[in-house]
Design an enzyme around this catalytic site. Structure first.
Site, PDB file in Angstrom:
ATOM      1  N   CYS A   1     -51.528 -25.668  11.913  1.00  0.00           N
ATOM      2  CA  CYS A   1     -50.327 -25.210  11.218  1.00  0.00           C
ATOM      3  C   CYS A   1     -50.053 -26.217  10.105  1.00  0.00           C
ATOM      4  O   CYS A   1     -49.896 -27.421  10.380  1.00  0.00           O
ATOM      5  CB  CYS A   1     -49.176 -25.184  12.221  1.00  0.00           C
ATOM      6  SG  CYS A   1     -47.573 -24.809  11.494  1.00  0.00           S
TER       7      CYS A   1
ATOM      8  N   GLU B   1     -46.110 -12.382  11.431  1.00  0.00           N
ATOM      9  CA  GLU B   1     -45.567 -12.448  12.801  1.00  0.00           C
ATOM     10  C   GLU B   1     -45.083 -11.069  13.253  1.00  0.00           C
ATOM     11  O   GLU B   1     -45.125 -10.747  14.426  1.00  0.00           O
ATOM     12  CB  GLU B   1     -44.415 -13.461  12.888  1.00  0.00           C
ATOM     13  CG  GLU B   1     -44.861 -14.914  12.938  1.00  0.00           C
ATOM     14  CD  GLU B   1     -45.684 -15.273  14.173  1.00  0.00           C
ATOM     15  OE1 GLU B   1     -45.275 -14.951  15.294  1.00  0.00           O
ATOM     16  OE2 GLU B   1     -46.762 -15.870  13.998  1.00  0.00           O
TER      17      GLU B   1
ATOM     18  N   CYS C   1     -51.403 -21.997   4.439  1.00  0.00           N
ATOM     19  CA  CYS C   1     -50.680 -21.617   5.661  1.00  0.00           C
ATOM     20  C   CYS C   1     -51.673 -20.837   6.499  1.00  0.00           C
ATOM     21  O   CYS C   1     -52.343 -19.924   5.990  1.00  0.00           O
ATOM     22  CB  CYS C   1     -49.466 -20.743   5.334  1.00  0.00           C
ATOM     23  SG  CYS C   1     -48.701 -20.012   6.806  1.00  0.00           S
TER      24      CYS C   1
ATOM     25  N   ASP D   1     -50.028 -23.717  16.922  1.00  0.00           N
ATOM     26  CA  ASP D   1     -49.421 -23.162  15.700  1.00  0.00           C
ATOM     27  C   ASP D   1     -48.045 -22.593  16.064  1.00  0.00           C
ATOM     28  O   ASP D   1     -47.751 -22.341  17.239  1.00  0.00           O
ATOM     29  CB  ASP D   1     -50.307 -22.052  15.106  1.00  0.00           C
ATOM     30  CG  ASP D   1     -49.704 -21.471  13.821  1.00  0.00           C
ATOM     31  OD1 ASP D   1     -49.300 -22.258  12.942  1.00  0.00           O
ATOM     32  OD2 ASP D   1     -49.612 -20.234  13.708  1.00  0.00           O
ATOM     33  N   SER D   2     -47.244 -22.355  15.032  1.00  0.00           N
ATOM     34  CA  SER D   2     -45.939 -21.728  15.257  1.00  0.00           C
ATOM     35  C   SER D   2     -46.100 -20.314  15.822  1.00  0.00           C
ATOM     36  O   SER D   2     -45.168 -19.798  16.438  1.00  0.00           O
ATOM     37  CB  SER D   2     -45.171 -21.663  13.939  1.00  0.00           C
ATOM     38  OG  SER D   2     -45.881 -20.872  13.009  1.00  0.00           O
TER      39      SER D   2
ATOM     40  N   HIS E   1     -51.352 -18.641   8.644  1.00  0.00           N
ATOM     41  CA  HIS E   1     -51.071 -17.211   8.802  1.00  0.00           C
ATOM     42  C   HIS E   1     -51.713 -16.373   7.685  1.00  0.00           C
ATOM     43  O   HIS E   1     -51.969 -15.186   7.864  1.00  0.00           O
ATOM     44  CB  HIS E   1     -49.561 -16.935   8.752  1.00  0.00           C
ATOM     45  CG  HIS E   1     -48.834 -17.226  10.024  1.00  0.00           C
ATOM     46  ND1 HIS E   1     -48.716 -18.486  10.550  1.00  0.00           N
ATOM     47  CD2 HIS E   1     -48.170 -16.395  10.881  1.00  0.00           C
ATOM     48  CE1 HIS E   1     -48.004 -18.423  11.673  1.00  0.00           C
ATOM     49  NE2 HIS E   1     -47.664 -17.170  11.884  1.00  0.00           N
TER      50      HIS E   1
HETATM   51  N1  DGL Z   1     -48.973 -21.096  10.233  1.00  0.00           N
HETATM   52  C1  DGL Z   1     -48.074 -22.066   9.761  1.00  0.00           C
HETATM   53  C2  DGL Z   1     -48.619 -22.868   8.598  1.00  0.00           C
HETATM   54  O1  DGL Z   1     -49.815 -23.023   8.501  1.00  0.00           O
HETATM   55  C3  DGL Z   1     -46.620 -21.816   9.689  1.00  0.00           C
HETATM   56  C4  DGL Z   1     -46.056 -20.498   9.368  1.00  0.00           C
HETATM   57  C5  DGL Z   1     -44.605 -20.499   9.747  1.00  0.00           C
HETATM   58  O2  DGL Z   1     -44.333 -20.574  10.946  1.00  0.00           O
HETATM   59  O3  DGL Z   1     -43.757 -20.491   8.846  1.00  0.00           O
HETATM   60  O4  DGL Z   1     -47.878 -23.388   7.807  1.00  0.00           O
END
Ligand code: DGL
Length: 280
Positions: A79, A164, A198, A16-17, A200
């Site tokens: 992600c 984050e 997402c 993931d990011s 996150h």
């Molecule tokens: N967790 C990521 C997603 O599912 C990306 C969040 C990000 O880095 O902008 O899209």
């Protein structure tokens, strides 16, 4: 590169990011605790949401190659932004050159497959990063399987950044969550199901649940992705045979390892060993 890659079985790679993929990894580990995993969070370059297709693709490919070098034969892009912007190119153009027997899977398809059984009104909302919304991956994929479902997206440009930065339950975060929820519902008042598109966002779930109307269900992806992966490995014993099973997980971040450890421990509820990694 193929000559350098080990053909010995190895862990399942999860990428993931940043922290978001941990919401997927924890559900995968609940469903399949016997496997070994390696997690990479590219926290130093998160968020990916506002980045261009080219950049998300480049960063994601770097991570996939690194996970292959670490012995993974199967990598999950935990992600949505990377799944929307990089998965197809990696599967079609890169894997045949790197090693046609390695696999990279995303999180959008398994989530979309569950939607038919979840919405009663046939009106679904998707909250995701600007990149995922712009890619139109959710409406396109949902309408392939469920042509009558109406899909409305809302780009939540701040949410991943708030996660984050560990700004999880304060007034400022509530402001942005309410703003995007209101905007989504204003676009389609018949929405009865909202997908957190997402990885996150489940970290914000307690706050989201407080702010969403009671008659709308909020769906996180983790369990669907975990079930889908379990099923995939049953259907592909040749891939399963390449996955080691000692119940161990290694965590890597491109940021400072102490920062990652402190935040990740909150999301995962377990003490973890973290290493720093450079992606290039
Ligand atoms: N967790 C990521 C997603 O599912 C990306 C969040 C990000 O880095 O902008 O899209």
């Amino acid at each position: 590169m193929s000559t350098k890659l080990s053909q010995q079985p190895g862990p399942i790679g999860v990428f993931d990011s940043g922290y978001g993929g941990l919401t997927i990894l924890s559900k995968i580990k609940d469903a399949m605790p016997q496997y070994d995993y390696v997690y990479i969070g590219d926290n130093a370059r998160a968020p990916y949401g506002p980045r261009s297709f080219e950049v998300v693709y480049d960063f994601t490919l770097q991570a996939v190659k690194k996970l292959f070098e670490m012995g993974c034969h199967l990598v999950i892009l935990a992600c949505n932004t990377a799944s929307a912007k990089a998965l197809r190119s990696i599967q079609m153009n890169d894997l045949p050159n790197i090693d046609a027997n390695r696999r990279v899977l995303g999180v959008i398809r398994p989530t979309v497959e569950s939607i038919g059984g979840l919405t009663a009104t046939g009106h679904v909302g998707v909250l995701a990063t600007p990149g995922t919304i712009k890619s139109e991956s959710y409406p396109l994929e949902i309408n392939k399987l469920f042509p009558n479902v109406e899909v409305t997206g809302e780009a939540c440009s701040m949410w991943a950044t708030l996660v984050e930065n560990n700004e999880i339950d304060n007034e400022g975060t509530a402001y942005f969550i309410k703003k995007n929820l209101d905007s989504l519902i204003a676009k389609d008042s018949q929405i009865d199901t909202i997908i957190l598109g997402c990885t996150h966002y489940p970290i914000l779930l307690p706050l989201i649940k407080q702010l969403v109307p009671d008659d709308i269900q909020v769906v996180a992806q983790g369990e669907y992705v975990a079930e889908s992966l379990k099923d995939y490995l049953k259907r592909h014993p040749e891939v399963d045979a390449k996955c080691t099973k000692h119940g161990r997980t290694l965590y890597y971040t491109t940021e400072a390892k102490d920062v990652f450890k402190e935040s990740a421990t909150r999301f995962l509820d377990e003490d973890i060993d973290v290493h720093r990694i450079v992606l290039d």
